[in-house]
Write a protein that holds these residues in place. Structure first.
Motif, PDB file in Angstrom:
ATOM      1  N   LYS A  81       1.076  -1.200  -0.030  1.00  0.00           N
ATOM      2  CA  LYS A  81       0.047   0.132   0.098  1.00  0.00           C
ATOM      3  C   LYS A  81       0.934   1.345   0.033  1.00  0.00           C
ATOM      4  O   LYS A  81       0.398   2.420   0.114  1.00  0.00           O
ATOM      5  CB  LYS A  81      -0.899   0.087   1.221  1.00  0.00           C
ATOM      6  N   ILE A  82       2.373   1.168  -0.008  1.00  0.00           N
ATOM      7  CA  ILE A  82       3.271   2.179  -0.083  1.00  0.00           C
ATOM      8  C   ILE A  82       3.878   2.271  -1.211  1.00  0.00           C
ATOM      9  O   ILE A  82       3.900   3.186  -2.028  1.00  0.00           O
ATOM     10  CB  ILE A  82       3.947   2.455   1.307  1.00  0.00           C
ATOM     11  N   GLY A  83       4.459   1.159  -1.493  1.00  0.00           N
ATOM     12  CA  GLY A  83       5.474   0.900  -2.544  1.00  0.00           C
ATOM     13  C   GLY A  83       6.810   0.367  -2.416  1.00  0.00           C
ATOM     14  O   GLY A  83       7.054   0.105  -1.406  1.00  0.00           O
ATOM     15  N   ALA A  84       7.531   0.586  -3.475  1.00  0.00           N
ATOM     16  CA  ALA A  84       8.920   0.104  -3.298  1.00  0.00           C
ATOM     17  C   ALA A  84       9.911   1.360  -2.896  1.00  0.00           C
ATOM     18  O   ALA A  84      10.042   2.299  -3.567  1.00  0.00           O
ATOM     19  CB  ALA A  84       9.537  -0.300  -4.822  1.00  0.00           C
ATOM     20  N   VAL A  85      10.256   1.346  -1.496  1.00  0.00           N
ATOM     21  CA  VAL A  85      10.939   2.513  -0.981  1.00  0.00           C
ATOM     22  C   VAL A  85      12.258   2.408  -0.834  1.00  0.00           C
ATOM     23  O   VAL A  85      13.061   1.302  -0.552  1.00  0.00           O
ATOM     24  CB  VAL A  85      10.440   2.441   0.588  1.00  0.00           C
ATOM     25  N   ARG A  86      13.226   3.269  -1.413  1.00  0.00           N
ATOM     26  CA  ARG A  86      14.590   3.283  -1.281  1.00  0.00           C
ATOM     27  C   ARG A  86      15.140   3.063   0.240  1.00  0.00           C
ATOM     28  O   ARG A  86      14.800   3.595   0.964  1.00  0.00           O
ATOM     29  CB  ARG A  86      15.262   4.501  -1.875  1.00  0.00           C
ATOM     30  N   CYS A  87      16.052   1.959  -0.007  1.00  0.00           N
ATOM     31  CA  CYS A  87      16.382   1.669   1.396  1.00  0.00           C
ATOM     32  C   CYS A  87      18.389   1.311   1.396  1.00  0.00           C
ATOM     33  O   CYS A  87      18.438   0.648   0.541  1.00  0.00           O
ATOM     34  CB  CYS A  87      15.908   0.550   1.918  1.00  0.00           C
ATOM     35  N   ARG A  88      18.959   1.683   2.336  1.00  0.00           N
ATOM     36  CA  ARG A  88      20.302   1.380   2.461  1.00  0.00           C
ATOM     37  C   ARG A  88      20.400   0.283   3.565  1.00  0.00           C
ATOM     38  O   ARG A  88      20.304   0.852   4.807  1.00  0.00           O
ATOM     39  CB  ARG A  88      21.185   2.524   2.501  1.00  0.00           C
ATOM     40  N   PHE A  89      20.869  -0.949   3.370  1.00  0.00           N
ATOM     41  CA  PHE A  89      20.932  -1.882   4.633  1.00  0.00           C
ATOM     42  C   PHE A  89      22.474  -1.698   5.064  1.00  0.00           C
ATOM     43  O   PHE A  89      23.402  -1.425   4.220  1.00  0.00           O
ATOM     44  CB  PHE A  89      20.821  -3.284   3.750  1.00  0.00           C
ATOM     45  N   HIS A  90      22.524  -1.613   6.351  1.00  0.00           N
ATOM     46  CA  HIS A  90      23.769  -1.350   6.822  1.00  0.00           C
ATOM     47  C   HIS A  90      24.624  -2.729   7.240  1.00  0.00           C
ATOM     48  O   HIS A  90      25.725  -2.686   7.450  1.00  0.00           O
ATOM     49  CB  HIS A  90      23.886  -0.766   8.105  1.00  0.00           C
ATOM     50  N   ARG A  91      23.738  -3.876   7.040  1.00  0.00           N
ATOM     51  CA  ARG A  91      24.336  -5.178   7.154  1.00  0.00           C
ATOM     52  C   ARG A  91      23.355  -6.128   6.505  1.00  0.00           C
ATOM     53  O   ARG A  91      22.141  -5.848   6.337  1.00  0.00           O
ATOM     54  CB  ARG A  91      24.816  -5.498   8.469  1.00  0.00           C
ATOM     55  N   PRO A  92      23.758  -7.149   6.135  1.00  0.00           N
ATOM     56  CA  PRO A  92      22.887  -8.316   5.490  1.00  0.00           C
ATOM     57  C   PRO A  92      22.011  -8.785   6.639  1.00  0.00           C
ATOM     58  O   PRO A  92      22.414  -8.923   7.727  1.00  0.00           O
ATOM     59  CB  PRO A  92      23.630  -9.360   4.916  1.00  0.00           C
ATOM     60  N   LEU A  93      20.724  -9.048   6.165  1.00  0.00           N
ATOM     61  CA  LEU A  93      19.618  -9.598   7.184  1.00  0.00           C
ATOM     62  C   LEU A  93      20.165 -11.098   7.547  1.00  0.00           C
ATOM     63  O   LEU A  93      20.829 -11.828   6.587  1.00  0.00           O
ATOM     64  CB  LEU A  93      18.487  -9.618   6.718  1.00  0.00           C
ATOM     65  N   GLU A  94      19.965 -11.603   8.794  1.00  0.00           N
ATOM     66  CA  GLU A  94      20.416 -13.073   9.209  1.00  0.00           C
ATOM     67  C   GLU A  94      19.168 -13.471   9.723  1.00  0.00           C
ATOM     68  O   GLU A  94      18.249 -13.064  10.226  1.00  0.00           O
ATOM     69  CB  GLU A  94      21.236 -12.701  10.394  1.00  0.00           C
ATOM     70  N   GLY A  95      18.920 -14.900   9.331  1.00  0.00           N
ATOM     71  CA  GLY A  95      17.734 -15.693   9.780  1.00  0.00           C
ATOM     72  C   GLY A  95      16.724 -15.410   9.152  1.00  0.00           C
ATOM     73  O   GLY A  95      16.733 -14.832   8.068  1.00  0.00           O
ATOM     74  N   LYS A  96      15.489 -15.683   9.903  1.00  0.00           N
ATOM     75  CA  LYS A  96      14.031 -15.513   9.194  1.00  0.00           C
ATOM     76  C   LYS A  96      13.547 -14.161   9.757  1.00  0.00           C
ATOM     77  O   LYS A  96      13.635 -13.890  10.827  1.00  0.00           O
ATOM     78  CB  LYS A  96      13.136 -16.653   9.436  1.00  0.00           C
ATOM     79  N   PRO A  97      13.214 -13.144   8.884  1.00  0.00           N
ATOM     80  CA  PRO A  97      12.611 -11.917   9.220  1.00  0.00           C
ATOM     81  C   PRO A  97      11.107 -12.271   9.740  1.00  0.00           C
ATOM     82  O   PRO A  97      10.349 -12.843   8.916  1.00  0.00           O
ATOM     83  CB  PRO A  97      12.600 -10.911   7.971  1.00  0.00           C
ATOM     84  N   LYS A  98      10.726 -11.658  10.884  1.00  0.00           N
ATOM     85  CA  LYS A  98       9.674 -11.883  11.485  1.00  0.00           C
ATOM     86  C   LYS A  98       8.445 -10.833  11.358  1.00  0.00           C
ATOM     87  O   LYS A  98       7.460 -10.976  10.847  1.00  0.00           O
ATOM     88  CB  LYS A  98       9.741 -12.513  12.988  1.00  0.00           C
ATOM     89  N   THR A  99       9.024  -9.372  11.710  1.00  0.00           N
ATOM     90  CA  THR A  99       8.088  -8.282  11.736  1.00  0.00           C
ATOM     91  C   THR A  99       9.068  -7.107  11.025  1.00  0.00           C
ATOM     92  O   THR A  99      10.244  -7.087  10.981  1.00  0.00           O
ATOM     93  CB  THR A  99       7.836  -8.075  13.005  1.00  0.00           C
ATOM     94  N   LEU A 100       8.516  -6.212  10.693  1.00  0.00           N
ATOM     95  CA  LEU A 100       9.305  -5.046  10.074  1.00  0.00           C
ATOM     96  C   LEU A 100       8.429  -3.638  10.705  1.00  0.00           C
ATOM     97  O   LEU A 100       7.345  -3.577  10.544  1.00  0.00           O
ATOM     98  CB  LEU A 100       9.134  -5.029   8.518  1.00  0.00           C
TER      99      LEU A 100
END
Length: 363
Positions: free
Chosen positions: A125-144
């Protein structure tokens, strides 16, 4: 995203008003489920809410439910409890997507998926938002959770990661926290207190006076408020960085870490209130327990009574043993730094053969 913040805040306040009126007029207590069932009718009545993702609206009512439960829990314990309040715009800065991972498909849901080679994230409902990850995600993402911090947006992922035990060191340490020194270990290490707030007090006073002089509702006042908030943000981030680094060092070097089971809320109303708030013991100990659990370490909380008055050498306990930072036992003559002696007592209580038969709470 700003519109989502505005609508979720309105929903929170409307949900709070509905609960208050239902109890005042009918003596009925509404649950989060009762209110969430009405979201379809709300979208039909107010079409703007159809532009907000369903999980975000549900989570807003869950937050209200948690506020009610926390209030009644404090009342039951006899603690000071503030009733849930209506949220102004200044106190509502985030919204949350409740589910980012589909366990059945073992893949992302529509929420938070990195797209465009990781340069953007997908927000329904918002779109593809530009984002800069400061490190790779680890494991399974549960919430945002999407957070507005003064003038910067952050995407905060909560991930389920496996425990990664560190190699055993065979070392155990006791930690005594304070305001003169941030932490003193039973090994004799003294960690300086950086005093993040104390070093910025002069700047804060000037900025707060500037805010008070500005006319309420003016653009100049809003600008001054933002500058003040940025200074507090820098202080908060510096303190968190220091806490993480100090906790990581302790976890990396020791298998068992013992500290006093402090009730910080009982210590704050004193002449050291500002210093205690600045040092952030509670936040540090929470970070320490989290890092220890992830690394397979053990954190032990021990009773704090008389750790600073008891002689580690002979066990004699009395108030006269301590004179500010100097510990001199009136029974055996043992001399040491008062906080170093206390750290040794903390470690002794945490060990199985320690004082009180090793009674302690393991976090």
């Amino acid at each position: 995203m700003l519109e989502t913040l505005r609508l979720t805040r309105r929903l929170y306040n409307a949900g709070l008003e509905q609960r208050r009126e239902a109890y005042r007029k009918q003596g009925k207590t509404l649950s989060a489920y009762d209110q969430q069932r009405e979201l379809s009718a709300l979208k039909a009545e107010c079409p703007e809410y159809a532009e907000v993702y369903a999980h975000v609206l549900q989570d807003t009512l869950d937050r209200l439910d948690k506020a009610y439960k926390a209030f009644f829990r404090r009342v039951k314990r006899g603690e000071k409890a503030g009733f849930p309040r209506f949220k102004p715009a200044q106190r509502w800065n985030s919204f949350r997507f409740k589910q980012c991972w589909d366990n059945k498909k073992n893949d992302w849901t529509a929420c938070g998926r990195p797209v465009d080679d990781g340069r953007r994230i997908s927000l329904p409902k918002i779109g593809a938002v530009r984002c800069r990850f400061h490190r790779p995600l680890e494991g399974k993402p549960k919430t945002l959770q999407i957070v507005l911090d003064v003038d910067e947006w952050y995407a905060v992922y909560t991930c389920e990661v496996p425990v990664s035990p560190l190699p055993e060191t065979g070392s155990a340490v006791g930690v005594d926290v304070g305001t003169r020194y941030f932490a003193i270990t039973s090994d004799g290490e003294f960690v300086e207190n950086p005093r993040h707030l104390g070093k910025s007090l002069r700047k804060l006073r000037v900025q707060q006076r500037t805010v008070s002089r500005r006319q309420k509702g003016s653009h100049r006042r809003q600008k001054a408020v933002r500058q003040l908030a940025k200074t507090y943000r820098r202080i908060r981030r510096s303190r968190q960085d220091f806490h993480h680094k100090t906790a990581r060092k302790l976890v990396r070097e020791h298998d068992l870490i013992a500290h006093e089971d402090l009730k910080v809320s009982n210590l704050v109303p004193s002449n050291l209130a500002r210093s205690i708030s600045d040092v952030g013991w509670r936040a540090f100990l929470d970070i320490l327990r989290g890092k220890a659990e992830s690394a397979g370490r053990v954190v032990v909380r021990v009773p704090p009574q008389y750790t600073s008055q008891r002689c580690h050498a002979c066990g004699h306990t009395c108030r006269e043993n301590r004179d500010n930072e100097v510990f001199r036992c009136v029974s055996c003559g043992h001399e040491d730094h008062a906080d170093h002696n206390a750290a040794k007592n903390i470690l002794a209580r945490a060990l199985p053969s320690g004082e009180n038969g090793g009674s302690h709470a393991v976090a």
